[in-house]
Design an enzyme around this catalytic site. Structure first.
Site, PDB file in Angstrom:
ATOM      1  N   GLY A 244       0.828  -1.135   0.009  1.00 54.26           N
ATOM      2  CA  GLY A 244      -0.011   0.140   0.066  1.00 54.26           C
ATOM      3  C   GLY A 244       0.941   1.207   0.050  1.00 54.26           C
ATOM      4  O   GLY A 244       2.021   1.158  -0.450  1.00 54.26           O
ATOM      5  N   SER A 245       0.345   2.169   0.577  1.00 53.69           N
ATOM      6  CA  SER A 245       0.878   3.595   0.626  1.00 53.69           C
ATOM      7  C   SER A 245       2.070   3.680   1.528  1.00 53.69           C
ATOM      8  O   SER A 245       1.842   3.030   2.674  1.00 53.69           O
ATOM      9  CB  SER A 245      -0.028   4.618   0.479  1.00 53.69           C
ATOM     10  OG  SER A 245      -0.748   4.593   1.950  1.00 53.69           O
ATOM     11  N   GLU A 268       5.734  -3.008   1.099  1.00 55.76           N
ATOM     12  CA  GLU A 268       5.929  -2.871  -0.408  1.00 55.76           C
ATOM     13  C   GLU A 268       5.067  -1.777  -0.700  1.00 55.76           C
ATOM     14  O   GLU A 268       3.762  -1.666  -0.881  1.00 55.76           O
ATOM     15  CB  GLU A 268       5.084  -3.978  -1.292  1.00 55.76           C
ATOM     16  CG  GLU A 268       6.114  -5.345  -1.095  1.00 55.76           C
ATOM     17  CD  GLU A 268       7.588  -5.420  -1.340  1.00 55.76           C
ATOM     18  OE1 GLU A 268       7.946  -4.559  -2.121  1.00 55.76           O
ATOM     19  OE2 GLU A 268       8.270  -5.965  -0.717  1.00 55.76           O
ATOM     20  N   CYS A 305       2.221   0.107  -9.056  1.00 56.71           N
ATOM     21  CA  CYS A 305       3.157   0.488  -8.144  1.00 56.71           C
ATOM     22  C   CYS A 305       4.107   0.679  -9.280  1.00 56.71           C
ATOM     23  O   CYS A 305       5.259   1.356  -8.778  1.00 56.71           O
ATOM     24  CB  CYS A 305       3.533  -0.377  -7.049  1.00 56.71           C
ATOM     25  SG  CYS A 305       3.709  -2.131  -7.738  1.00 56.71           S
TER      26      CYS A 305
END
Ligand code: NAP
Length: 499
Positions: A244-245, A268, A305
């Site tokens: 995620g962020s 990640e 991503c």
């Protein structure tokens, strides 16, 4: 398909009719869907961790072959979900059928790849080794030592909205942890709760068919952050897999750092995935490359991503810029995965538009107010180096062409980069040799270095590395994709002497 709308804990769907609820959302129509989901309660989080703790004691003892059978059965059960899974996820994400079918195949393939490594007793990973003892060694005898690996313990998993299969409830972290012998508690992503429930049903069936202890898997539905923080604070949890962020990972790390016992968070995160076009491309090559990069950017509407966010291009390559502008101007608008992602996209691109050192040079069509338009900006390499705002990930279909006047300016810009998941370099074999220094410098910034190919698309294989220096991930030595991901949920144990 009938939905429970509940969390799943240790083999049971919870009956929580009194609690807070949230609805799933359809980005395609910008409306809430009728399906309603109950927020997991504090007591349910405690129940999930306690049952995972109990299950660990038996799950860690079952053979690699049985675990392989379990993973293969989950893969079979995902296949059985059939079109209902795809249609449910299309509603919740607005991702196209073809993309989701590909992601489902990848997710099933991932489970089977782990099963295969387990069938081979993990030998392809080359983990263990032995040092023979020597009683005659002077001045002291050398002991016999053997290095082995054991599961780390209960793992909490957080998925991302943009990969509802491959990085979510049944994504790489869940598959890797289950393969390693660790029970998993998933905090399900609220952007696709019905998908989470269907995937959990597949796991539930496999648990029952394979005689796996119930507490090995739990799934907590929820849209409120205290639940996530309670989970990572629980002393039973020994590792966290997170996709995620950076903002969410930072918040969870803060809670983890307050624990008495530190634990790893394998985060990640996002990346701008720099694309470096070397000098020497003729007009035709420039146009082709620009079109390829726009195609890579609009794939998933910029919500990968590995999306190419920053393109370093020689100042004199005017055909590149012209072709990129043409391709962006005809690009269609689309929805983003969540209203939160759309708001952040608008906010971040507004900031770029107001920035004095960067110019908007092309914008795609905007057919609905709740869509995001593709946007292309340009700035100089000097401005890129000086302004941090220009270097940060904008999640969505936005890219910046950074024009460099000479090699020195490119070197400085590369040095200014933060850690990245990937970077691509485009040039002839001669140019690539000539620029060995830039390439070496780049290799210290990224987890995957790509030559003459776009960054979107991650192969699931043993040699893949999906991760990179911070802030693209929180553990530079670990991959979240490929069978080596199992290593993050195993820990070394040295056995000395014999028993
Ligand atoms: P996100 O908003 O960070 O959500 C990820 C998870 O964190 C969700 O379960 C979310 O739950 C939770 N969360 C968010 N804020 C939190 C907080 N303050 N405290 C505790 N939990 C929190 O990410 P996303 O929007 O789904 O995904 C997009 C991002 O993921 C992009 O930056 C993208 O680059 C990155 N990504 C990286 C990879 C990779 O492999 N490197 C792959 C896919 C995506 P709530 O929704 O309830 O807040």
């Amino acid at each position: 398909m009938k939905l429970y709308g509940q969390s799943y804990i240790a083999g049971n769907w919870q009956n929580n009719q009194q609690g807070d609820t949230f609805n799933s959302f359809c980005p395609g129509t910008n409306e809430y869907l009728p399906a309603m989901f109950f927020e997991a309660t504090e007591a349910q989080v405690r129940r999930a961790t306690a049952s995972a703790d109990r299950a660990f004691k038996s799950y860690r003892r079952i053979s690699n072959r049985q675990r392989a059978q379990f993973l293969s059965t989950i893969a079979d059960e995902v296949t059985v979900l059939g079109d209902a899974l795809i249609e449910t996820t299309m509603l919740e994400t607005n991702l196209p059928r073809q993309r989701l079918e590909g992601e489902r195949a990848r997710t099933i393939g991932q489970l089977r790849a782990f099963a295969e490594v387990l069938e081979q007793e993990l030998t392809p990973l080359n983990l263990n080794c032995v040092d023979e003892g020597d009683e005659t060694r002077l001045p002291i005898a050398k002991p016999h030592t053997a290095l082995t690996h054991i599961p780390i313990g209960v793992v909490a998993v957080f998925g991302a909205s943009n990969f509802p299969y491959a990085f979510s409830t049944l994504g790489g972290d869940t598959a890797a942890a289950l393969a390693a012998g660790c029970p998993v508690i998933v905090k399900a992503h609220p952007a696709h709760p019905a998908t989470n429930e269907l995937m959990t049903k597949a796991i539930d069936k496999a648990i029952k068919q394979c005689g796996i202890p119930d507490g090995v898997f739990s799934m907590l539905q929820g849209s409120q952050h205290p639940l996530s923080h309670q989970l990572v604070k629980d002393p039973v949890v020994k590792a966290v897999g997170f996709t995620g962020s950076l903002a969410a990972a930072t918040a969870l790390l803060k809670t983890i750092n307050d624990r008495k016992e530190p634990i790893p968070l394998y985060g990640e995160l996002g990346s701008v995935n720099p694309q470096i076009v070397l000098t020497g491309q003729d007009a035709h090559q420039q146009s082709i490359l620009a079109t390829q990069l726009v195609n890579s950017l609009v794939m998933g509407h910029g919500q990968f991503c590995t999306s190419p966010g920053i393109w370093f291009v020689p100042e004199e390559d005017i055909d590149f810029e012209r072709a990129a502008i043409n391709a962006v101007e005809v690009a269609h608008s689309d929805t983003l995965l969540t209203t939160g992602i759309l708001q952040t996209y608008k906010k971040r691109t507004d900031m770029l538009r107001q920035h004095p050192n960067i110019a908007l040079v092309a914008q795609g069509t905007l057919s609905k107010q709740y869509h995001a338009a593709v946007q292309l900006y340009t700035c100089s390499a000097d401005d890129f180096v000086q302004h941090k705002l220009l270097q940060e990930e904008i999640f969505g279909p936005c890219a910046i062409v950074v024009k460099y006047r000479d090699e020195e300016a490119l070197v400085h810009a590369v040095e200014a980069l933060d850690g990245q998941l990937t970077a691509s370099v485009y040039g002839s074999a001669d140019k690539l040799h000539e620029q060995a220094e830039i390439i070496e410098s780049l290799s210290y910034k990224v987890g995957r270095l790509i030559f003459n190919q776009a960054p979107t698309g991650v192969e699931v294989c043993m040699s893949m590395n999906h991760g990179g220096p911070f802030p693209s991930s929180t553990d530079v030595k670990s991959t979240s994709v490929g069978t080596r991901a199992i290593l993050r949920f195993l820990r070394p144990l040295c056995i000395q002497g014999g028993i």
